[in-house]
Design an enzyme around this catalytic site. Structure first.
Site, PDB file in Angstrom:
ATOM      1  CD  GLU A 107      -8.844  -0.510   4.336  1.00 52.20           C
ATOM      2  OE1 GLU A 107      -8.271  -0.229   5.404  1.00 52.20           O
ATOM      3  OE2 GLU A 107      -9.227   0.349   3.524  1.00 52.20           O
TER       4      GLU A 107
ATOM      5  NE  ARG B 201      -9.791  13.448   3.898  1.00 52.33           N
ATOM      6  CZ  ARG B 201      -9.787  12.147   3.630  1.00 52.33           C
ATOM      7  NH1 ARG B 201     -10.706  11.630   2.846  1.00 52.33           N
ATOM      8  NH2 ARG B 201      -8.871  11.363   4.139  1.00 52.33           N
TER       9      ARG B 201
ATOM     10  CG  HIS C 209     -12.829   4.345   3.299  1.00 46.01           C
ATOM     11  ND1 HIS C 209     -13.515   5.404   3.847  1.00 46.01           N
ATOM     12  CD2 HIS C 209     -11.521   4.584   3.517  1.00 46.01           C
ATOM     13  CE1 HIS C 209     -12.653   6.254   4.381  1.00 46.01           C
ATOM     14  NE2 HIS C 209     -11.444   5.781   4.184  1.00 46.01           N
TER      15      HIS C 209
ATOM     16  NE  ARG D  73      -6.021   2.068  -0.165  1.00 43.03           N
ATOM     17  CZ  ARG D  73      -5.981   3.217   0.489  1.00 43.03           C
ATOM     18  NH1 ARG D  73      -4.861   3.629   1.025  1.00 43.03           N
ATOM     19  NH2 ARG D  73      -7.060   3.943   0.601  1.00 43.03           N
TER      20      ARG D  73
ATOM     21  CG  ASN E  98      -1.830   1.135   1.341  1.00 43.11           C
ATOM     22  OD1 ASN E  98      -1.771   2.064   0.535  1.00 43.11           O
ATOM     23  ND2 ASN E  98      -2.705   1.107   2.336  1.00 43.11           N
TER      24      ASN E  98
END
Ligand code: ADP
Length: 398
Positions: free
Chosen positions: A383, A240, A179, A90, A7
């Site tokens: 993940e 964010r 996600h 990923r 990743n």
């Protein structure tokens, strides 16, 4: 069979080596500050840890050290790189082209490159990682697992924005969602915990970390999600802003003379719970400050919980019937206070949290009251394992 999962972020790189017979993690590690002073690799294997404090000027050099660590005499989990059957990567954005993971060839490389304009910060380092592995491990099959892929099953009314339609046709301006690997992993687990067939289950998954998103999953397929064309839309996050009146952007640009970059920076890096609280982007710090009576810290938490709660209620209307709500990622797995607050006022739809069962961290567990109409679960996301499973399935190297 052994699968390496990579990743790559802009200046970091995470990896895990799995033995897929038994899905065991054999080795894992993190490289930080790639291309910056003070770059380092923290590698674990054989129950030991080793720190490499060496200059790594790019991802290829970082990966060279990772491969060295994997075969290291002391912490190495393997003796030769040939023992790795395939590498799973990923990849953040797969656009409309990729609705599932794929084995990487020249065509796929081009496809990922074409998605750079949709994810300018994320896809380039992902590509760099793939290219480096192709050079360092020639012949090893590489698989791309996209964050956006799981959401490609959304119906059109969920992903088309009410903008002139040609902006979708010409520029592919639409909701993609992110996600996805995590939402898929925990929604599959929820079906197992419910003891139901995946095809029969309606579940709302709450991935609440630094980045946060919700998904409504019907019969194993995503039908709605809160992140948009970019990961800025939706919930309030660490830094964010999530959903705001879009006119605020033009207002601020006119009033303060902000450039595109400055506006981008404000919305992505200076907003969210950090912007409101003025304390931190880390929920642990904010929870601590709120407990001490800091009103803005409390306000940041209240806003965050309200948005998650409202989105859960909204997704109940998309699904029609909700069998379970799942909490995952850093905050979702660890903060009992947040889970409790979010579920307040959701009693009307059958969500009832058991305070004693909810007193848990980081474990796969049911937290709803016995007999509650909607079950609530904490399910730690994984993940990397999901990427390894897809990589194994695609390359069929098992
Ligand atoms: P990401 O992968 O998006 O960076 P994570 O899923 O690792 O994020 O989640 C990180 C966030 O989880 C941190 O910002 C922190 O606020 C939150 N978190 C982790 N542990 C706890 C805890 N015990 N209590 C509250 N929040 C926590």
């Amino acid at each position: 069979m052994k699968i390496l999962v990579i990743n790559c972020g802009s200046s970091s790189l995470k990896y895990q080596l799995f033995d897929m017979d038994g899905e065991q993690v054999l080795a894992k590690g993190l490289v930080e500050r790639i291309g910056i002073d003070g770059s380092r690799l923290k590698a674990k294997g054989n129950g030991k840890e080793k720190l490499y404090e060496v200059e790594m000027k790019d991802h290829k050099e970082a990966l060279r050290y990772v491969l060295e660590a994997l075969t290291d005499e002391e912490i190495g989990a393997i003796t030769s790189l040939h023992q790795i059957g395939a590498v799973g990567h990923r990849v953040v954005h797969g656009g409309e082209k990729y609705s599932a993971s794929v084995e990487i060839d020249d065509d796929v490389m081009k496809g990922i490159e074409e998605c750079i304009e949709l994810a300018p910060l994320h896809n380039p380092p992902n590509l760099v990682g793939i290219k480096a592995i192709q050079e360092l491990m020639p012949g090893a099959p590489n698989v791309a697992v996209f964050d956006t892929a799981f959401h490609q099953t959304m119906p059109k009314e969920q992903y088309i924005y009410a903008l002139p339609y040609e902006l979708y046709e010409d520029l592919k301006v639409r909701r993609y969602g992110f996600h996805g690997t995590s939402h898929k992993f925990v929604s599959d687990r929820a079906a197992m915990m419910l003891g139901m067939e995946k095809e029969d289950v309606n579940v709302i998954t709450c991935h609440l970390g630094n980045g946060a998103s919700l998904a409504a999953v019907k019969g194993g397929k995503c039908v709605a999600t809160s992140m948009g064309m970019t990961p800025l839309e939706g919930l309030v996050m660490g830094t964010r802003c999530g959903n705001i009146d879009p006119q605020i952007v033009t207002f601020l640009m006119a009033k303060r003379g902000y450039s595109i970059e400055e506006m981008d920076n404000i919305m992505n890096k200076k907003s969210g719970v950090l912007g409101v609280s003025g304390v931190s982007s880390d929920f642990r710090d904010i929870e601590e400050e709120a407990k001490k009576g800091n009103e803005r810290a409390q306000l940041a938490l209240d806003i965050f919980h309200d948005r998650v709660r409202k989105t859960i209620a909204a997704y109940a209307t998309v699904l029609g019937r909700v069998d379970a709500i799942v909490f995952t990622a850093g905050l979702g797995e660890n903060s009992k206070e947040s889970r409790m607050e979010i579920c307040k006022n959701l009693e009307f739809m059958g969500v009832e949290i058991d305070a004693a069962k909810n007193d848990t961290r980081g474990k796969e567990v049911e937290i709803s009251k016995d007999g509650a109409k909607v079950k609530a679960f904490v399910i730690p996301t994984n993940e990397e394992l999901m990427i390894a499973r897809d990589t194994l399935a695609i390359t069929d190297c098992g």
